[in-house]
Scaffold this motif. Structure first.
Motif, PDB file in Angstrom:
ATOM      1  N   GLU A 205       0.859  -1.183   0.000  1.00  0.00           N
ATOM      2  CA  GLU A 205       0.000   0.000   0.000  1.00  0.00           C
ATOM      3  C   GLU A 205       0.894   1.230   0.000  1.00  0.00           C
ATOM      4  OE1 GLU A 205      -3.456   0.348   0.475  1.00  0.00           O
ATOM      5  OE2 GLU A 205      -4.122  -1.673   1.040  1.00  0.00           O
ATOM      6  N   LEU A 206       0.629   2.166  -0.916  1.00  0.00           N
ATOM      7  CA  LEU A 206       1.447   3.370  -1.046  1.00  0.00           C
ATOM      8  C   LEU A 206       0.596   4.625  -0.855  1.00  0.00           C
ATOM      9  CD1 LEU A 206       3.501   2.412  -4.249  1.00  0.00           C
ATOM     10  CD2 LEU A 206       4.274   2.278  -1.882  1.00  0.00           C
ATOM     11  N   VAL A 208       0.371   8.413  -0.638  1.00  0.00           N
ATOM     12  CA  VAL A 208       1.262   9.495  -1.048  1.00  0.00           C
ATOM     13  C   VAL A 208       1.046  10.679  -0.117  1.00  0.00           C
ATOM     14  CG1 VAL A 208       1.963  11.012  -2.933  1.00  0.00           C
ATOM     15  CG2 VAL A 208       1.138   8.687  -3.434  1.00  0.00           C
ATOM     16  N   GLY A 222       3.334  10.534  -7.091  1.00  0.00           N
ATOM     17  CA  GLY A 222       2.172   9.679  -6.897  1.00  0.00           C
ATOM     18  C   GLY A 222       1.455   9.366  -8.200  1.00  0.00           C
ATOM     19  N   LEU A 225       3.441   6.773 -10.048  1.00  0.00           N
ATOM     20  CA  LEU A 225       3.279   5.455  -9.443  1.00  0.00           C
ATOM     21  C   LEU A 225       1.898   4.873  -9.734  1.00  0.00           C
ATOM     22  CD1 LEU A 225       4.968   6.153  -5.973  1.00  0.00           C
ATOM     23  CD2 LEU A 225       5.934   4.837  -7.873  1.00  0.00           C
ATOM     24  N   GLU A 226       0.879   5.736  -9.733  1.00  0.00           N
ATOM     25  CA  GLU A 226      -0.474   5.283 -10.073  1.00  0.00           C
ATOM     26  C   GLU A 226      -0.506   4.616 -11.443  1.00  0.00           C
ATOM     27  OE1 GLU A 226      -4.189   7.818  -8.522  1.00  0.00           O
ATOM     28  OE2 GLU A 226      -2.684   9.042  -9.535  1.00  0.00           O
ATOM     29  N   TYR A 229       1.871   1.290 -11.748  1.00  0.00           N
ATOM     30  CA  TYR A 229       1.405   0.076 -11.067  1.00  0.00           C
ATOM     31  C   TYR A 229      -0.086  -0.202 -11.290  1.00  0.00           C
ATOM     32  CZ  TYR A 229       5.855  -0.107  -8.560  1.00  0.00           C
ATOM     33  OH  TYR A 229       7.193  -0.210  -8.237  1.00  0.00           O
ATOM     34  N   VAL A 235      -0.108  -4.025  -5.797  1.00  0.00           N
ATOM     35  CA  VAL A 235       0.266  -2.671  -5.388  1.00  0.00           C
ATOM     36  C   VAL A 235      -0.943  -1.747  -5.498  1.00  0.00           C
ATOM     37  CG1 VAL A 235       1.803  -0.710  -5.781  1.00  0.00           C
ATOM     38  CG2 VAL A 235       2.613  -3.055  -6.234  1.00  0.00           C
ATOM     39  N   LYS A 236      -1.198  -0.990  -4.444  1.00  0.00           N
ATOM     40  CA  LYS A 236      -2.281  -0.008  -4.429  1.00  0.00           C
ATOM     41  C   LYS A 236      -1.712   1.351  -4.065  1.00  0.00           C
ATOM     42  CE  LYS A 236      -6.717   1.081  -2.244  1.00  0.00           C
ATOM     43  NZ  LYS A 236      -7.713   0.650  -1.230  1.00  0.00           N
ATOM     44  N   VAL A 237      -1.933   2.340  -4.933  1.00  0.00           N
ATOM     45  CA  VAL A 237      -1.434   3.698  -4.723  1.00  0.00           C
ATOM     46  C   VAL A 237      -2.599   4.607  -4.348  1.00  0.00           C
ATOM     47  CG1 VAL A 237      -0.212   5.661  -5.753  1.00  0.00           C
ATOM     48  CG2 VAL A 237       0.387   3.318  -6.433  1.00  0.00           C
ATOM     49  N   ASN A 238      -2.448   5.351  -3.261  1.00  0.00           N
ATOM     50  CA  ASN A 238      -3.455   6.335  -2.856  1.00  0.00           C
ATOM     51  C   ASN A 238      -2.877   7.726  -3.037  1.00  0.00           C
ATOM     52  OD1 ASN A 238      -5.296   8.039  -1.673  1.00  0.00           O
ATOM     53  ND2 ASN A 238      -5.421   6.952   0.277  1.00  0.00           N
ATOM     54  N   ASN A 239      -3.206   8.340  -4.182  1.00  0.00           N
ATOM     55  CA  ASN A 239      -2.742   9.697  -4.471  1.00  0.00           C
ATOM     56  C   ASN A 239      -3.905  10.678  -4.463  1.00  0.00           C
ATOM     57  OD1 ASN A 239      -0.678  11.558  -5.052  1.00  0.00           O
ATOM     58  ND2 ASN A 239      -1.070  11.458  -7.251  1.00  0.00           N
TER      59      ASN A 239
END
Length: 357
Positions: A205-206, A208, A222, A225-226, A229, A235-239
C-alpha cells in the motif's frame, strides 16, 4: 500589457489592470520590465506573483499553480504505455495476519549537506537505505507472518518543489543537484523498494504524503506510481488530493500526514481522525497517526477515557543528512532513523524495529 489591458509575460496572461496615465503608466511599465528581466534570467517558474501599486491601486497578482490531476495522469498514461509494471509470474501472495508499516520520512534528497559532509553521495545513501529496508523486512518476517507492507511515499522526499530550487511556498533552498536529478533518483528508489516487496509476495500500500517542501513533486511522484502500477494486483497507490491518508488492517486504523499542519493541532488529531473517517474509526480499536516534519521523535499518547478508544500520535525522525539550517536551529546529534512497525490484525502493535544511520 496588451491593448485590452492584460499584463502578459511571454504567452502567459497574468492579470488585468484599469486604464492608467502619466506617472502611473510609467511605474507600471517599469514593473513589467522588472518582471521580464526576472523571467529571462530565472524562468517563468520563478514568478510566483507580483504587487501592482499606484496612487489608486494596490493589488497582488498570484499565479494559478493548481495541478490538474486528470491531465497529469493522462499524460503519464500515454508516456508509459506498454511500460507498466506487471506482477512477476510465479510469485504467490503471502498469507499472514500482520502488516508492516515502513516509515522513511523527510529524506530531503537534494538538499546541500553541511561542509564536512560534502563527500555525501545521494546514490550511495539511497543504496544504504535499500539495504536497511531489506534487512528490516527480513528480520520482521522471521518472527511474524506479514502479508502486507504499507509504505508512505513523498513527505519531503525532495528538498525542493520544482526547478526553481525553492519549496512549495517559495523559500529558496541550497541544493546539491538539480530537481530533475532528485526526482529521477527518488522515483527509482521508491520503485526499487516496491518491486522488491512484490517479488517476495507482499501486497504493498502506497499512501502518497504531500510535504511542505515538495508538495507538487510528491503529487507528480504519486501520479507516476499510479500509472506505473495500475495493472498490478499487488500494489495499491493512494494519491487522492487530501493531505491526510487513512487505511485499516484488522483492528488497527492508521493515519498518515506530513506533520507541518498537524504538529500545531496535535491534541485534536484523534477528533480529526474520527471526523474524517468515522466508519473506519468505529470499526477499529487500535489507532495510530504517523507524522514527520519536526525532524526528531516525539510520541504523545491519548489515554482511554472510560470506554472511549485512544490514539497514539508518533512524530518520526528524519532520515535525511544534516544541513546548515538543521545545525543553526540546534537539531544536533539526533539520530537519523529508519523504522519498521508490525501490527497484528487482532492485537495491534506487536513489534517496532529501528535502524540508525
Amino acid at each position: 500589457m496588451n491593448h485590452r489591458g492584460y499584463l502578459k509575460v511571454g504567452k502567459e496572461r497574468l492579470g488585468k489592470v484599469t486604464k492608467l496615465e502619466g506617472a502611473e503608466l510609467d511605474a507600471l511599465y517599469e514593473e513589467v520590465r522588472r518582471i521580464r528581466n526576472q523571467v529571462n534570467h530565472e524562468g517563468l517558474d520563478s514568478l510566483e506573483g507580483y504587487w501592482l501599486k499606484t496612487s489608486r491601486i494596490s493589488a497582488y497578482f498570484r499565479r494559478n499553480n493548481q495541478v490538474n490531476h486528470e491531465e497529469i495522469v493522462n499524460y503519464l498514461t500515454k508516456a508509459l504505455k506498454g511500460k507498466e509494471f506487471q506482477d512477476p509470474s510465479g510469485v504467490v501472495h503471502l498469507q499472514g495476519n500482520n502488516v508492516a508499516i515502513l516509515n522513511i520520512y523527510d529524506i530531503h534528497l537534494d538538499k546541500l549537506p553541511r561542509e564536512h559532509q560534502l563527500t555525501y553521495s545521494a546514490e550511495n545513501y539511497l543504496n544504504q537505505l535499500k539495504q536497511i529496508v531489506i534487512s528490516l523486512i527480513q528480520e520482521a518476517s522471521q518472527i511474524y507472518y506479514i502479508d502486507t507492507v504499507v509504505f508512505p511515499v513523498g513527505g519531503d522526499l525532495f528538498n525542493t518543489n520544482g526547478f526553481n530550487s525553492a519549496t512549495k511556498k517559495g523559500t529558496p533552498q541550497q541544493v546539491l543537484f538539480d530537481h530533475s536529478v532528485a526526482f529521477k533518483l527518488g522515483t527509482e528508489f521508491i520503485v526499487y523498494i516496491v518491486d522488491y516487496l512484490v517479488s517476495k509476495g507482499y501486497k504493498v500500500e502506497l499512501p502518497v504524503i504531500y510535504g511542505n517542501h515538495d508538495h507538487d513533486a510528491d503529487f507528480y511522484l504519486g501520479a507516476l506510481l499510479e500509472v506505473y502500477y495500475k495493472n498490478s494486483s499487488m500494489v495499491k497507490v493512494n494519491n487522492n488530493l487530501v493531505v491526510r491518508k487513512y487505511l485499516s488492517y484488522g483492528t488497527t486504523m492508521f493515519g498518515f500526514g506530513h506533520g507541518d499542519v498537524e504538529k500545531s493541532k496535535v491534541t485534536i488529531l484523534p477528533m480529526i481522525m474520527a471526523t474524517e473517517q468515522p466508519e473506519m474509526w468505529a470499526k477499529t480499536k487500535h489507532r495510530v497517526f504517523y507524522l514527520g516534519d519536526i525532524h526528531h521523535k516525539q510520541e504523545i499518547k491519548f489515554l482511554r477515557l472510560k470506554d472511549y478508544p485512544g490514539c497514539t500520535v508518533s512524530f518520526l525522525r528524519s532520515v535525511g543528512v544534516e544541513d546548515q539550517w538543521s545545525h543553526d536551529n540546534m537539531f544536533l546529534g539526533t539520530p537519523r532513523t529508519l523504522e519498521l512497525h508490525v501490527y497484528n490484525n487482532e492485537r495491534g502493535n506487536v513489534c517496532n524495529l529501528m535502524r540508525n544511520l
